[in-house]
Design an enzyme around this catalytic site. Structure first.
Site, PDB file in Angstrom:
ATOM      1  N   HIS A   1     -10.718  -4.279  13.235  1.00 30.55           N
ATOM      2  CA  HIS A   1      -9.609  -4.950  12.549  1.00 30.55           C
ATOM      3  C   HIS A   1      -9.172  -6.096  13.441  1.00 30.55           C
ATOM      4  CE1 HIS A   1      -5.300  -4.784  10.739  1.00 30.55           C
ATOM      5  NE2 HIS A   1      -6.087  -5.571  10.038  1.00 30.55           N
TER       6      HIS A   1
ATOM      7  N   LYS B   1      -1.725 -13.240  15.782  1.00 31.18           N
ATOM      8  CA  LYS B   1      -3.179 -13.137  15.609  1.00 31.18           C
ATOM      9  C   LYS B   1      -3.719 -14.243  14.702  1.00 31.18           C
ATOM     10  CE  LYS B   1      -5.054 -10.156  12.777  1.00 31.18           C
ATOM     11  NZ  LYS B   1      -5.632  -8.973  12.100  1.00 31.18           N
ATOM     12  N   THR B   2      -3.069 -14.454  13.554  1.00 30.43           N
ATOM     13  CA  THR B   2      -3.535 -15.474  12.610  1.00 30.43           C
ATOM     14  C   THR B   2      -3.391 -16.864  13.212  1.00 30.43           C
ATOM     15  OG1 THR B   2      -2.894 -14.085  10.743  1.00 30.43           O
ATOM     16  CG2 THR B   2      -3.220 -16.424  10.297  1.00 30.43           C
TER      17      THR B   2
ATOM     18  N   ARG C   1       1.694 -12.413  -1.200  1.00 30.30           N
ATOM     19  CA  ARG C   1       0.361 -12.625  -0.628  1.00 30.30           C
ATOM     20  C   ARG C   1      -0.442 -13.665  -1.404  1.00 30.30           C
ATOM     21  NH1 ARG C   1      -1.560  -9.461   4.003  1.00 30.30           N
ATOM     22  NH2 ARG C   1      -0.036  -7.804   4.285  1.00 30.30           N
TER      23      ARG C   1
ATOM     24  N   ASP D   1      -9.709 -11.098   9.580  1.00 34.99           N
ATOM     25  CA  ASP D   1      -9.154  -9.740   9.496  1.00 34.99           C
ATOM     26  C   ASP D   1     -10.144  -8.600   9.758  1.00 34.99           C
ATOM     27  OD1 ASP D   1      -6.749  -8.245   8.960  1.00 34.99           O
ATOM     28  OD2 ASP D   1      -7.646  -7.600   7.087  1.00 34.99           O
TER      29      ASP D   1
ATOM     30  N   LYS E   1      -8.320  -2.625   1.475  1.00 32.95           N
ATOM     31  CA  LYS E   1      -8.215  -1.735   2.623  1.00 32.95           C
ATOM     32  C   LYS E   1      -9.000  -0.439   2.413  1.00 32.95           C
ATOM     33  CE  LYS E   1      -5.730  -4.402   5.194  1.00 32.95           C
ATOM     34  NZ  LYS E   1      -6.365  -5.062   6.380  1.00 32.95           N
TER      35      LYS E   1
ATOM     36  N   ARG F   1       0.834  -1.208   0.000  1.00 36.97           N
ATOM     37  CA  ARG F   1       0.000   0.000   0.000  1.00 36.97           C
ATOM     38  C   ARG F   1       0.867   1.256   0.000  1.00 36.97           C
ATOM     39  NH1 ARG F   1      -2.356   1.264   4.061  1.00 36.97           N
ATOM     40  NH2 ARG F   1      -1.340  -0.141   5.559  1.00 36.97           N
TER      41      ARG F   1
ATOM     42  N   SER G   1       1.155  -7.068  13.273  1.00 37.74           N
ATOM     43  CA  SER G   1       1.972  -8.093  12.625  1.00 37.74           C
ATOM     44  C   SER G   1       2.990  -8.674  13.598  1.00 37.74           C
ATOM     45  CB  SER G   1       2.696  -7.476  11.427  1.00 37.74           C
ATOM     46  OG  SER G   1       3.506  -8.425  10.788  1.00 37.74           O
TER      47      SER G   1
END
Length: 678
Positions: A360, A382-383, A462, A397, A341, A196, A378
């Site tokens: 989020h 979390k994942t 990704r 997410d 996003k 981004r 990051s």
């Protein structure tokens, strides 16, 4: 024959081989010419001379094109009748429905200076035979423009809501850098931008947004005026209209049907269309019939740069959001994550207006219906922690929390691929198959096997895939109200406890802080940990002031009885370099105790400085690690590091300290009091 010798050639058999004696001749092959014709049922199988006769009448097609047309059948969905009421689309012909659909798309693509939208034709321009028939339907609808230009003489072909298979064909045939990998996923390139561009993101500042949005220091919102937005919009629309074909996706956001948003994405690349097909919620054919006008539209002209001399532009990239017009324009970047996003930002604006909290976060649900939200930047896990084979995944997410419960905003997952392995992330590994988009990965030229450790293009590789590619996902992606709100931090300073129970005001404080601390790097020996703060664990995407989301979170937690937890997945027994990282097995036991409700009944004691409530024991977790001071050999160094981290928290919170929630500002005072005290 007289005169023939062994090895000589005879001309009796045409002079093409050695002479064959009568005794060694093979029996003649039976053909239609030397077999007397009989009715098929009169020929015994043993006399037929033909095994597995699969002869059938020839096709009726007179040309190859006609034969190809027989290969494909056209689906014709019909909208079901509900409660005796017919849909407004149910009684019209396919031609009229298609005309209305193209009329809506034309209105979306309309130029602001030429009074009408482009002339549109549905279908691939490569199929020339279809064009005259379809275009003739529309001549009566499009009125001539006042200032006639060459653009009024052409048709733009619309490839509408294509399937993954069709998008594969388009990408591989027309987009350089698109390949099928050995797993069946589509590998593609996003061009020069592989992430981004937050400094090039702009939001239109008008009377409404000036009051409602978060502006200034710490905010992700950078202003642009309405006039400049329209210049960029015109540039994007002109580019899209100049193309032979554009891809149009009509899809939904938010699995809660009561609060879902209709979005339209107009793009020039099959890659972008497939990406959004995966990331948004896919309508049924019946839902597409009634889609109508979208609530929000994206114009992705990423191959074309913005004009750098336009006011507010700082590069050839510009990602512009106009909340009043409900439009987003992308110029100068082909990175697909800008669309995902960008829409998340829109939901952060629209949902709170409906008293719905946008988050989020990851989200999963136990078999008993207990829902947990996971927040974390990051590297915090979390994942890993939200993906639990004993629980159902609602989403990884983006979520909404309404009075109906929790719901996933998206229809897919956008997973990081760098160093991906089947052993560490089996669910993501197995999800990378036909239909998945692989961004910027490197693969073997011959075998097409992906090397996930290769960072030649970018470290930000990704995979985008539909959420149903995950085996334990809950469809539809909705659940009851959360029981637990888990804030994750990877504390490389090593002073935060492995788990703390938070009060409502503490939950708000740490939610607004959005803390983690990662290792800076090791160029010349070990460097100090670096604290990172991201408001609401997603500062780049929020639109309103962080305290507004925090107040909504506290209100919903109080209303529905949720408990807040702070879980440290970082270091223990010292900072990075001297201490060791908390074992994942211990963290999983802590999370299990939260899910089961056992941790609520534990005995707690309060820590100094941060004032956190920590349990004295948890089943299968060493009790000495629960209070971090126990694991440090140098107690003085522990206190020094603890105060250092507390100071970083306090300094970060200064930007929020002067913002008052409510008329009396008491809530702001409560949040400030919940921070470190020293």
């Amino acid at each position: 024959m007289e005169g023939e010798k062994k090895g000589e050639f005879s001309f009796n058999n045409g002079g093409v081989g050695p002479a064959v004696s009568p005794r060694s001749r093979l029996p003649p092959i039976q053909t239609a010419r030397n077999v007397s014709f009989k009715k098929k049922d009169e020929i015994p199988a043993e006399d037929d001379g033909i095994c597995h006769d699969d002869s059938v009448p020839p096709v009726k097609a007179q040309t190859i094109d006609e034969l190809h047309s027989l290969q494909k059948k056209r689906s014709a969905p019909t909208t079901p009748i509900k409660d005796g009421q017919r849909s407004p689309f149910a009684t019209i012909s396919d031609e009229e429905r298609q005309r209305l659909q193209l009329q809506s798309i034309s209105a979306s693509l309309a130029s602001l200076t030429r009074e009408t939208g482009p002339k549109l034709v549905k279908g691939d321009p490569a199929r020339k035979a279809e064009t005259p028939k379809i275009s003739a339907v529309h001549h009566h609808y499009f009125t001539p423009t006042i200032s006639v230009t060459d653009s009024s003489l052409k048709f733009t072909h619309v490839l509408y809501n294509l399937s993954p298979a069709e998008l594969y064909e388009q990408a591989i045939k027309y987009e350089k850098g698109s390949f099928i990998t050995s797993s069946g996923a589509l590998a593609t390139l996003s061009g020069a931008k592989t992430g981004r561009a937050p400094r090039d993101k702009r939001v239109v500042l008008d009377e409404t947004t000036a009051e409602e949005l978060w502006w200034g220091k710490g905010s992700p919102n950078i202003e642009i005026d309405e006039h400049t937005f329209l210049i960029n919009r015109e540039r994007a629309v002109d580019y899209l209209n100049s193309l032979e074909k554009v891809f149009v996706n009509d899809q939904f956001l938010n699995w809660d049907p009561e609060h879902r948003i209709k979005v339209r994405i107009v793009s020039a690349r099959a890659y972008h269309s497939l990406f959004m097909h995966n990331m948004c919620i896919r309508p049924t054919p019946e839902e597409l019939e009634e889609f109508g006008t979208p609530d929000f539209t994206i114009y992705n002209a990423g191959q074309f740069p913005c004009n750098r001399f336009t006011h507010y532009m700082t590069s050839s990239t510009s990602v512009d959001l106009n909340l009043a017009r409900k439009e987003m324009v992308i110029l100068g970047t082909q990175y697909a994550g800008e669309m995902k996003k960008g829409l998340f930002g829109v939901m952060h604006y629209l949902m709170p207006k409906r008293q719905i909290l946008s988050l989020h976060s990851g989200c999963n649900m136990g078999k008993d219906g207990s829902v947990a939200l996971f927040f974390g930047l990051s590297g915090t896990g979390k994942t890993t922690l939200s993906t639990d084979h004993n629980r159902f995944l609602i989403g990884d997410d983006e979520h909404c929390w309404s009075d109906n419960g929790v719901s996933n905003i998206e229809g897919g997952c956008y997973a990081k691929c760098i160093d991906l392995s089947k052993e560490k992330e089996p669910d993501i590994w197995n999800a990378i198959r036909f239909g998945t988009v692989l961004e910027n990965v490197v693969f073997d030229e011959h075998t097409r096997e992906v090397d996930y450790s290769d960072k030649s293009v970018t470290e930000n590789t990704r995979a985008a895939y539909p959420i149903e590619f995950i085996p334990n996902v809950k469809i539809p992606c909705v659940g009851p109200h959360p029981r637990n709100v888990i804030l994750l931090a990877c504390d490389a300073f090593g002073v935060l406890p492995p788990v703390s129970k938070l009060s409502l005001s503490q939950t708000m404080y740490h939610f607004i802080s959005g803390y983690t601390a990662l290792v800076a790097g090791t160029e010349e020996g070990v460097k100090e940990p670096q604290a990172t703060f991201s408001a609401c664990f997603g500062a780049a995407f929020i639109m309103l002031h962080p305290t507004k989301y925090a107040a909504m979170l506290a209100e919903k937690m109080q209303k529905y009885g949720a408990t807040g937890w702070l879980v440290n997945t970082g270091w223990s027994g010292g900072s990075y370099g001297t201490g060791s990282r908390i074992k994942l097995s211990h963290t999983r036991k802590i999370i299990d105790a939260i899910h089961s409700g056992k941790l609520l009944t534990a005995n707690f004691k309060k820590t100094e400085v941060f004032g956190l409530e920590i349990p004295t024991e948890i089943e299968d977790v060493p009790p000495e690690i629960l209070d971090p001071i126990n694991t440090w050999t140098d107690k003085g160094s522990y206190k020094e590091t603890l105060l250092k981290l507390a100071g970083l928290f306090r300094k970060n919170f200064e930007v929020f300290a002067n913002y008052k929630i409510g008329k009396d500002g008491k809530l702001t005072e409560e949040i400030l009091a919940a921070g470190p005290n020293f």
